[in-house]
Write a protein that holds these residues in place. Structure first.
Motif, PDB file in Angstrom:
ATOM      1  N   GLN A  54       0.831  -1.203   0.000  1.00 15.56           N
ATOM      2  CA  GLN A  54       0.000   0.000   0.000  1.00 15.56           C
ATOM      3  C   GLN A  54       0.869   1.259   0.000  1.00 15.56           C
ATOM      4  O   GLN A  54       0.560   2.233  -0.687  1.00 15.56           O
ATOM      5  N   ALA A  55       1.970   1.226   0.736  1.00 18.11           N
ATOM      6  CA  ALA A  55       2.879   2.375   0.775  1.00 18.11           C
ATOM      7  C   ALA A  55       3.502   2.628  -0.592  1.00 18.11           C
ATOM      8  O   ALA A  55       3.702   3.785  -0.987  1.00 18.11           O
ATOM      9  N   LEU A  56       3.813   1.566  -1.319  1.00 13.47           N
ATOM     10  CA  LEU A  56       4.355   1.733  -2.674  1.00 13.47           C
ATOM     11  C   LEU A  56       3.360   2.463  -3.570  1.00 13.47           C
ATOM     12  O   LEU A  56       3.739   3.342  -4.347  1.00 13.47           O
ATOM     13  N   GLY A  57       2.095   2.104  -3.462  1.00 13.68           N
ATOM     14  CA  GLY A  57       1.066   2.788  -4.241  1.00 13.68           C
ATOM     15  C   GLY A  57       0.951   4.256  -3.870  1.00 13.68           C
ATOM     16  O   GLY A  57       0.837   5.121  -4.744  1.00 13.68           O
ATOM     17  N   ARG A  58       0.995   4.536  -2.563  1.00 10.33           N
ATOM     18  CA  ARG A  58       0.926   5.939  -2.123  1.00 10.33           C
ATOM     19  C   ARG A  58       2.125   6.728  -2.630  1.00 10.33           C
ATOM     20  O   ARG A  58       2.008   7.899  -2.986  1.00 10.33           O
ATOM     21  N   GLN A  59       3.284   6.080  -2.680  1.00  9.60           N
ATOM     22  CA  GLN A  59       4.486   6.753  -3.162  1.00  9.60           C
ATOM     23  C   GLN A  59       4.340   7.134  -4.641  1.00  9.60           C
ATOM     24  O   GLN A  59       4.754   8.212  -5.042  1.00  9.60           O
ATOM     25  N   GLU A  60       3.749   6.277  -5.434  1.00 11.06           N
ATOM     26  CA  GLU A  60       3.541   6.596  -6.851  1.00 11.06           C
ATOM     27  C   GLU A  60       2.624   7.817  -6.990  1.00 11.06           C
ATOM     28  O   GLU A  60       2.859   8.680  -7.825  1.00 11.06           O
ATOM     29  N   TYR A  61       1.590   7.881  -6.168  1.00 10.04           N
ATOM     30  CA  TYR A  61       0.686   9.032  -6.188  1.00 10.04           C
ATOM     31  C   TYR A  61       1.437  10.299  -5.766  1.00 10.04           C
ATOM     32  O   TYR A  61       1.322  11.342  -6.412  1.00 10.04           O
ATOM     33  N   ARG A  62       2.221  10.201  -4.696  1.00 14.03           N
ATOM     34  CA  ARG A  62       2.982  11.372  -4.226  1.00 14.03           C
ATOM     35  C   ARG A  62       3.956  11.865  -5.289  1.00 14.03           C
ATOM     36  O   ARG A  62       4.175  13.069  -5.436  1.00 14.03           O
ATOM     37  N   GLU A  63       4.532  10.942  -6.032  1.00 12.97           N
ATOM     38  CA  GLU A  63       5.448  11.336  -7.096  1.00 12.97           C
ATOM     39  C   GLU A  63       4.716  12.115  -8.192  1.00 12.97           C
ATOM     40  O   GLU A  63       5.209  13.130  -8.683  1.00 12.97           O
ATOM     41  N   LEU A  64       3.534  11.647  -8.554  1.00 13.70           N
ATOM     42  CA  LEU A  64       2.721  12.366  -9.535  1.00 13.70           C
ATOM     43  C   LEU A  64       2.392  13.767  -9.017  1.00 13.70           C
ATOM     44  O   LEU A  64       2.539  14.760  -9.744  1.00 13.70           O
ATOM     45  N   VAL A  65       1.964  13.873  -7.781  1.00 13.72           N
ATOM     46  CA  VAL A  65       1.623  15.170  -7.192  1.00 13.72           C
ATOM     47  C   VAL A  65       2.849  16.077  -7.153  1.00 13.72           C
ATOM     48  O   VAL A  65       2.760  17.275  -7.441  1.00 13.72           O
ATOM     49  N   SER A  66       3.991  15.519  -6.836  1.00 14.57           N
ATOM     50  CA  SER A  66       5.222  16.311  -6.797  1.00 14.57           C
ATOM     51  C   SER A  66       5.538  16.904  -8.169  1.00 14.57           C
ATOM     52  O   SER A  66       5.851  18.099  -8.293  1.00 14.57           O
ATOM     53  N   HIS A  67       5.440  16.086  -9.206  1.00 13.71           N
ATOM     54  CA  HIS A  67       5.684  16.600 -10.559  1.00 13.71           C
ATOM     55  C   HIS A  67       4.649  17.658 -10.941  1.00 13.71           C
ATOM     56  O   HIS A  67       4.988  18.682 -11.543  1.00 13.71           O
ATOM     57  N   LEU A  68       3.399  17.427 -10.573  1.00 18.72           N
ATOM     58  CA  LEU A  68       2.353  18.412 -10.851  1.00 18.72           C
ATOM     59  C   LEU A  68       2.607  19.713 -10.094  1.00 18.72           C
ATOM     60  O   LEU A  68       2.392  20.800 -10.632  1.00 18.72           O
ATOM     61  N   SER A  69       3.060  19.618  -8.863  1.00 23.00           N
ATOM     62  CA  SER A  69       3.342  20.813  -8.061  1.00 23.00           C
ATOM     63  C   SER A  69       4.374  21.700  -8.735  1.00 23.00           C
ATOM     64  O   SER A  69       4.196  22.917  -8.848  1.00 23.00           O
ATOM     65  N   VAL A  70       5.447  21.083  -9.173  1.00 20.95           N
ATOM     66  CA  VAL A  70       6.510  21.850  -9.831  1.00 20.95           C
ATOM     67  C   VAL A  70       6.001  22.423 -11.155  1.00 20.95           C
ATOM     68  O   VAL A  70       6.230  23.600 -11.460  1.00 20.95           O
ATOM     69  N   LEU A  71       5.295  21.608 -11.918  1.00 21.81           N
ATOM     70  CA  LEU A  71       4.752  22.089 -13.190  1.00 21.81           C
ATOM     71  C   LEU A  71       3.799  23.260 -12.975  1.00 21.81           C
ATOM     72  O   LEU A  71       3.940  24.319 -13.603  1.00 21.81           O
ATOM     73  N   LEU A  72       2.838  23.096 -12.077  1.00 14.37           N
ATOM     74  CA  LEU A  72       1.839  24.150 -11.859  1.00 14.37           C
ATOM     75  C   LEU A  72       2.476  25.410 -11.282  1.00 14.37           C
ATOM     76  O   LEU A  72       2.114  26.528 -11.661  1.00 14.37           O
ATOM     77  N   GLY A  73       3.430  25.243 -10.388  1.00 14.65           N
ATOM     78  CA  GLY A  73       4.139  26.408  -9.848  1.00 14.65           C
ATOM     79  C   GLY A  73       4.850  27.187 -10.937  1.00 14.65           C
ATOM     80  O   GLY A  73       4.812  28.421 -10.969  1.00 14.65           O
ATOM     81  N   HIS A  74       5.489  26.478 -11.847  1.00 12.44           N
ATOM     82  CA  HIS A  74       6.195  27.157 -12.933  1.00 12.44           C
ATOM     83  C   HIS A  74       5.237  27.740 -13.972  1.00 12.44           C
ATOM     84  O   HIS A  74       5.516  28.796 -14.541  1.00 12.44           O
ATOM     85  N   LEU A  75       4.114  27.064 -14.199  1.00 12.95           N
ATOM     86  CA  LEU A  75       3.116  27.673 -15.097  1.00 12.95           C
ATOM     87  C   LEU A  75       2.556  28.958 -14.499  1.00 12.95           C
ATOM     88  O   LEU A  75       2.329  29.941 -15.223  1.00 12.95           O
TER      89      LEU A  75
END
Length: 152
Positions: A40-61
């Motif tokens: 379950q933690a592995l799955g949560r980590q994949e989600y957190r990674e997606l959110v992290s990439h989105l955070s950087v993308l949205l911040g820069h946009l």
């Protein structure tokens, strides 16, 4: 060796023991409770990674849109890199697509914080809710066209 003790005292050793037990189908050697938690933690980590990439993308946009006079090659390349990373995340984990709306919300909050840290703009400058649709934000030609070379 006691499996829960191994889990608490030597996580790497525990993983190797569990992998070997799985490979050899030694069901009685499996630490079911911790295996479930770790999967379950592995799955949560994949989600957190997606959110992290989105955070950087949205911040820069946001920076790109609200502080156009400061646009740089670095911002351009960060936007390009994050779009590609999000694409990889979704290709490698297609079921994450079911959580895109939630990830966009989570990513936008952190993206605003990133934009605030990296600009002198006040919080009231930025919208309260994400102004971008997910498909637009990751599109190479949206707002910052990353299909071409940087032309500053």
């Amino acid at each position: 060796m006691d499996k829960p003790f191994l889990y608490d005292e030597d996580f790497y050793g525990w993983t190797q023991h569990q992998a070997k037990a799985l490979e050899q189908r030694q069901v009685m050697q499996l630490d079911w409770q911790h295996l479930q938690e770790e999967i379950q933690a592995l799955g949560r980590q994949e989600y957190r990674e997606l959110v992290s990439h989105l955070s950087v993308l949205l911040g820069h946009l946001l920076k790109w849109e609200y502080q156009p006079e400061q646009r740089s090659r670095s911002w351009f390349l960060t936007i390009r890199e994050q779009r590609r990373a999000i694409g990889r995340d979704l290709r490698q984990n297609p079921s994450l697509k079911s959580r895109i709306e939630e990830a966009l919300l989570d990513g936008f909050e952190a993206g605003v914080d990133l934009a605030l840290r990296e600009t002198n703009l006040p919080l009231r400058t930025f919208p309260e809710h994400c102004p971008y649709l997910f498909d637009d934000a990751i599109a190479a030609n949206f707002l910052c066209d990353t299909r071409q070379d940087w032309e500053g």
